[in-house]
Design a protein around this motif. Structure first.
Motif, short mmCIF file in Angstrom:
data_model
loop_
_atom_site.label_atom_id
_atom_site.label_comp_id
_atom_site.label_asym_id
_atom_site.label_seq_id
_atom_site.Cartn_x
_atom_site.Cartn_y
_atom_site.Cartn_z
N ASP A 23 1.10 31.69 -7.72
CA ASP A 23 -0.17 31.68 -6.99
C ASP A 23 -0.14 30.85 -5.72
O ASP A 23 -0.79 31.19 -4.74
N CYS A 24 0.61 29.75 -5.71
CA CYS A 24 0.57 28.79 -4.60
C CYS A 24 1.79 28.82 -3.71
O CYS A 24 1.78 28.24 -2.63
N LEU A 27 6.27 24.46 -4.02
CA LEU A 27 5.62 23.16 -4.19
C LEU A 27 6.65 22.10 -4.56
O LEU A 27 7.69 22.41 -5.15
N LYS A 35 -1.27 19.11 -9.77
CA LYS A 35 -2.10 20.29 -9.99
C LYS A 35 -2.24 20.64 -11.47
O LYS A 35 -3.25 21.18 -11.89
#
Length: 112
Positions: A23-24, A27, A35
């Motif tokens: 989704d992101c 990272l 998160k």
């Protein structure tokens, strides 16, 4: 598809990490930990397992490790799962053919 993929995804935190990366995007370990509400060592441990299973790639940038999703094992798993879908579709097709034969037989009996 390997057992390592399924085994790695069976643990809820690792599954959540994969979804987060999906989704992101890429990272750092710290961002993942923050998160998901995990401790850094816990996150690192899970990311190591995911990397061993080939589910994540790691890029080292100075003293940071940036993780991104590697879709290849997931694509392989999807192909494997599709074989079960195909089997079910074939079973439904056979059932549909059988029901048509029964209906045709009943129509012949009722009109005969």
């Amino acid at each position: 598809m390997t057992f390592a993929t399924l085994s790695a995804l069976a643990e809820p935190n690792r599954f959540n990490i994969v979804e987060l990366l999906r989704d992101c995007g890429a990272l750092t370990v710290g961002e993942i930990a923050q998160k998901l509400g995990l401790r850094l060592p816990q996150s690192s441990k899970h990311l190591h397992v995911l990397a061993e299973a080939g589910l994540v790639n790691v890029q080292i940038d100075a003293n940071r490790r940036i993780y991104s999703l590697c879709p290849t094992p997931l694509i392989e798993m999807n192909h494997w799962l599709e074989t079960f879908t195909q089997i079910k579709e074939e079973q439904f097709d056979r059932l549909e053919q059988l029901l048509k034969k029964v209906q045709e037989s009943e129509n012949v009996q009722n009109n005969g």
